[in-house]
Motif scaffolding. Structure first.
Motif, PDB file in Angstrom:
ATOM      1  N   THR A  36       0.860  -1.180   0.000  1.00 44.50           N
ATOM      2  CA  THR A  36       0.000   0.000   0.000  1.00 44.50           C
ATOM      3  C   THR A  36       0.901   1.237   0.000  1.00 44.50           C
ATOM      4  O   THR A  36       2.041   1.173   0.496  1.00 44.50           O
ATOM      5  N   PRO A  37       0.428   2.360  -0.515  1.00 44.07           N
ATOM      6  CA  PRO A  37       1.272   3.559  -0.592  1.00 44.07           C
ATOM      7  C   PRO A  37       1.896   3.985   0.731  1.00 44.07           C
ATOM      8  O   PRO A  37       3.036   4.447   0.758  1.00 44.07           O
ATOM      9  N   ILE A  38       1.173   3.782   1.836  1.00 44.82           N
ATOM     10  CA  ILE A  38       1.700   4.228   3.129  1.00 44.82           C
ATOM     11  C   ILE A  38       2.903   3.398   3.574  1.00 44.82           C
ATOM     12  O   ILE A  38       3.701   3.818   4.410  1.00 44.82           O
ATOM     13  N   ASP A  39       3.068   2.206   2.980  1.00 44.61           N
ATOM     14  CA  ASP A  39       4.224   1.368   3.298  1.00 44.61           C
ATOM     15  C   ASP A  39       5.532   2.032   2.879  1.00 44.61           C
ATOM     16  O   ASP A  39       6.612   1.646   3.339  1.00 44.61           O
ATOM     17  N   ALA A  40       5.451   3.015   1.993  1.00 44.14           N
ATOM     18  CA  ALA A  40       6.661   3.695   1.515  1.00 44.14           C
ATOM     19  C   ALA A  40       7.413   4.362   2.656  1.00 44.14           C
ATOM     20  O   ALA A  40       8.642   4.529   2.582  1.00 44.14           O
ATOM     21  N   ILE A  41       6.704   4.728   3.716  1.00 43.08           N
ATOM     22  CA  ILE A  41       7.362   5.374   4.869  1.00 43.08           C
ATOM     23  C   ILE A  41       8.414   4.449   5.465  1.00 43.08           C
ATOM     24  O   ILE A  41       9.525   4.877   5.797  1.00 43.08           O
ATOM     25  N   ALA A  42       8.067   3.170   5.589  1.00 46.25           N
ATOM     26  CA  ALA A  42       8.996   2.204   6.177  1.00 46.25           C
ATOM     27  C   ALA A  42      10.106   1.818   5.206  1.00 46.25           C
ATOM     28  O   ALA A  42      11.180   1.352   5.631  1.00 46.25           O
ATOM     29  N   ILE A  43       9.882   2.017   3.908  1.00 48.53           N
ATOM     30  CA  ILE A  43      10.885   1.630   2.911  1.00 48.53           C
ATOM     31  C   ILE A  43      12.023   2.642   2.831  1.00 48.53           C
ATOM     32  O   ILE A  43      13.176   2.269   2.610  1.00 48.53           O
ATOM     33  N   ILE A  44      11.719   3.916   3.043  1.00 48.00           N
ATOM     34  CA  ILE A  44      12.733   4.975   2.896  1.00 48.00           C
ATOM     35  C   ILE A  44      14.032   4.662   3.646  1.00 48.00           C
ATOM     36  O   ILE A  44      15.123   4.779   3.078  1.00 48.00           O
ATOM     37  N   PRO A  45      13.971   4.230   4.921  1.00 47.59           N
ATOM     38  CA  PRO A  45      15.231   3.954   5.629  1.00 47.59           C
ATOM     39  C   PRO A  45      16.012   2.761   5.088  1.00 47.59           C
ATOM     40  O   PRO A  45      17.163   2.559   5.466  1.00 47.59           O
ATOM     41  N   THR A  46      15.398   1.955   4.233  1.00 56.36           N
ATOM     42  CA  THR A  46      16.082   0.763   3.709  1.00 56.36           C
ATOM     43  C   THR A  46      16.747   1.012   2.357  1.00 56.36           C
ATOM     44  O   THR A  46      17.403   0.127   1.822  1.00 56.36           O
ATOM     45  N   ILE A  47      16.562   2.200   1.812  1.00 54.04           N
ATOM     46  CA  ILE A  47      17.089   2.491   0.476  1.00 54.04           C
ATOM     47  C   ILE A  47      18.613   2.572   0.500  1.00 54.04           C
ATOM     48  O   ILE A  47      19.206   3.249   1.338  1.00 54.04           O
ATOM     49  N   LYS A  48      19.229   1.894  -0.447  1.00 54.75           N
ATOM     50  CA  LYS A  48      20.689   1.911  -0.560  1.00 54.75           C
ATOM     51  C   LYS A  48      21.133   3.214  -1.233  1.00 54.75           C
ATOM     52  O   LYS A  48      20.329   3.906  -1.850  1.00 54.75           O
ATOM     53  N   PRO A  49      22.414   3.559  -1.126  1.00 51.36           N
ATOM     54  CA  PRO A  49      22.907   4.813  -1.713  1.00 51.36           C
ATOM     55  C   PRO A  49      22.491   4.975  -3.172  1.00 51.36           C
ATOM     56  O   PRO A  49      22.643   4.059  -3.975  1.00 51.36           O
ATOM     57  N   CYS A  50      21.956   6.143  -3.493  1.00 49.39           N
ATOM     58  CA  CYS A  50      21.494   6.413  -4.852  1.00 49.39           C
ATOM     59  C   CYS A  50      21.548   7.918  -5.096  1.00 49.39           C
ATOM     60  O   CYS A  50      21.889   8.698  -4.207  1.00 49.39           O
ATOM     61  N   ASP A  51      21.198   8.314  -6.315  1.00 57.12           N
ATOM     62  CA  ASP A  51      21.252   9.723  -6.683  1.00 57.12           C
ATOM     63  C   ASP A  51      19.909  10.425  -6.550  1.00 57.12           C
ATOM     64  O   ASP A  51      19.847  11.649  -6.437  1.00 57.12           O
ATOM     65  N   ALA A  52      18.813   9.665  -6.586  1.00 56.67           N
ATOM     66  CA  ALA A  52      17.472  10.246  -6.490  1.00 56.67           C
ATOM     67  C   ALA A  52      16.461   9.139  -6.225  1.00 56.67           C
ATOM     68  O   ALA A  52      16.769   7.954  -6.367  1.00 56.67           O
TER      69      ALA A  52
END
Length: 414
Positions: A36-52
Motif C-alpha cells: 500500500t502507498p503508506i508502506d513507503a514510509i517504512a521503505i525509505i530507511p532501507t534504500i541503498k545509496p542512490c542519486d534520487a
C-alpha cells in the motif's frame, strides 16, 4: 555517467518498469515494492545509496514527506495526468462497449477527467468520481466502487490504488488499474535524472570562505588543516588575521547541516569569525564571502549564496547529528563486520554526505580522519561481508597503482 534511481512502487508497476528499463541506458534502477502507498514510509530507511528517488504515484510521495526532507538527494513522482486518464479511457473503448457514465474512478484530481472529456467533445456523460487524498480511508474507496457496482449504477471500476484493486477483485467485482503510459513513466524517470544532475551541479558550485581572528592571534596550521579537511578545502593566509578557504557549495552546506561549526570554534583558543560565499566563479564567491564577513560577530558564521541570500548566524538553532549506537541494523552490521557501531554510523553519514554513490579509499580516509591502513581494513571487512563492492578503478597518476572504486551495498538512510 549513469544515474542511480531508487523506484518505489506496487508489484505491477515495478514489473512493468523492468520491461522499460532497457530504454533508459543512462539510468540504473533499484526496485522497492510496497503493498500500500503508506508502506513507503517504512521503505525509505532501507534504500541503498542512490542519486534520487522516484515514486510510482503522488500518495507515497506525500506520505514520505518528512522522511524525504531529511535526505540529501532529490525525489520525484509519477503524476496521474490527463495522458494517463485518456489512455485508460481509450483502452476501455477498444476492449468493451461500456459507456463513460457506467464507470467509477478514484483519483486525486477529478477535474482532469472533465478536461479530457471536454477535449474530445464528450460532455454529455461523466463517470462517477471519488477524490482521494493522503488521508483517504481504504474501506471508503472500496465501498464507493462496490456499492455503485452492486446497485447496477456502474459496470467497471478504475483505480490507481493497488490495495483497492485487490479488494475489488477478491469480491468478484469488475475493476481495472489506471494505465500509466509508457511515455509518462520514461518522462518521469528522465525528469528525476535531471533533478539528480542539477543537485550535483549545485553542490559543485564554488565556495570561498574567510576565517578571521579578533585579537591578532594566529590560527595554528593544525587547526586550519582540521577545518579545511572537514570540507575538503584548501586554505591560504590572506592578511595578518585573515585566512581564505576554497571548497564547494555542497561540502560547506553539509558542514552546516552536520553542525561542524561548533567543532571549528572549539578548535581555536581565540574567538573566530567565519563567512562563506557561493558563486559560479571564484570572483563571485569571494565577493559574497567578504560581504558575509561584515555580518559576523565572535564565534558566529554567515553565508551569502549566489542568489544573494544571507544565511545565518550559525550555529544558532542548528540541529546536531548524533551517531546511533542502538539501532538494530547498525548492531547487525557491526557484529558481522566486527566494526564498531560508531564506525558503521560514520560510514553511513559519509554515504549521505556524498553526491556520488561511488568513492575511493582516500575519500573515506579523509572523511573519517584515520590512517590509510585503518581505512583499507574497514573496506576489506565491508567487501568480505558483501556490504561493499569494488566497481572499478581510477588512475590519477601516470605511475603507481590505480585506486579501487567502491560502492556501499547496504541502506544508509536509517
Amino acid at each position: 555517467m549513469v544515474t542511480r534511481i531508487a523506484v518505489l512502487g506496487s508489484y505491477n508497476f515495478i514489473e512493468r518498469l523492468k520491461h522499460l528499463e532497457v530504454e533508459l541506458p543512462s539510468i540504473h534502477i533499484d526496485y522497492y515494492i510496497y503493498k500500500t502507498p503508506i508502506d513507503a514510509i517504512a521503505i525509505i530507511p532501507t534504500i541503498k545509496p542512490c542519486d534520487a528517488i522516484f515514486f510510482s504515484g503522488s500518495l507515497p510521495y506525500v506520505y514520505t514527506k518528512d522522511a524525504r526532507e531529511q535526505l540529501p538527494i532529490p525525489s520525484h513522482y509519477l503524476r496521474q495526468d490527463e495522458t494517463a486518464i485518456a489512455t485508460t479511457l481509450l483502452s476501455i473503448g477498444f476492449s468493451s462497449s461500456i459507456p463513460v457514465s457506467k464507470l467509477s474512478i478514484d483519483l486525486i484530481e477529478p477535474q482532469s477527467v472533465q478536461h479530457v472529456l471536454e477535449d474530445i467533445g464528450q460532455m454529455d456523460e461523466y463517470p462517477f468520481m471519488m477524490k482521494i487524498d493522503p488521508t483517504f480511508d481504504l474501506k471508503e474507496v472500496v465501498a464507493f466502487h462496490a456499492n455503485l457496482q452492486r446497485n447496477g449504477e456502474v459496470s467497471l471500476a478504475i483505480t490507481s490504488i493497488h490495495a483497492v484493486y485487490q479488494h475489488l477483485r477478491e469480491n468478484n467485482l469488475s475493476v481495472i488499474r489506471m494505465i500509466d503510459p509508457k511515455s509518462s513513466i520514461i518522462k518521469g524517470l528522465e525528469e528525476t535524472k535531471s533533478m539528480a544532475l542539477l543537485a550535483k551541479s549545485q553542490s559543485a558550485k564554488i565556495a570561498v570562505g574567510f576565517i578571521q581572528t579578533n585579537d591578532d592571534k594566529l590560527i595554528s596550521d593544525d587547526t586550519l588543516k582540521k577545518i579545511s579537511s572537514s570540507i575538503q578545502a584548501s586554505f591560504t593566509k590572506s592578511e595578518k588575521d585573515l585566512y581564505m578557504l576554497y571548497s564547494t557549495q555542497g561540502d560547506v552546506q553539509k558542514a552546516f547541516v552536520n553542525n561542524y561549526i561548533d567543532t571549528w570554534f572549539e578548535l581555536s583558543s581565540s574567538p573566530l569569525k567565519i563567512a562563506f560565499g557561493f558563486g559560479k566563479t571564484v570572483v563571485e564567491a569571494t565577493k559574497n564571502a567578504k560581504d558575509a564577513l561584515s555580518y559576523t560577530t565572535e564565534n558566529s558564521a554567515y553565508v551569502i549564496t549566489d542568489t544573494k541570500e544571507l544565511l545565518g548566524p550559525f550555529p544558532n538553532n542548528q540541529k546536531k547529528v548524533h551517531l546511533k549506537t542502538n539501532e538494530p541494523k547498525i548492531a547487525k552490521l557491526a557484529k558481522e563486520t566486527t566494526l564498531s557501531p560508531a564506525n558503521i554510523s560514520k560510514i553511513m553519514q559519509f554515504s549521505r554526505s556524498r553526491t556520488s554513490v561511488e568513492f575511493t579509499a582516500y575519500d573515506l580516509e579523509v572523511y573519517l580522519q584515520v590512517s590509510r591502513r585503518t581505512t583499507e581494513r574497514i573496506l576489506k571487512k565491508l567487501v568480505d561481508n558483501n556490504y561493499a563492492r569494488i566497481t572499478g578503478e581510477e588512475m590519477t597518476y601516470q605511475q603507481g597503482r590505480p585506486r579501487a572504486i567502491y560502492e556501499l551495498n547496504f541502506p544508509t538512510y536509517l
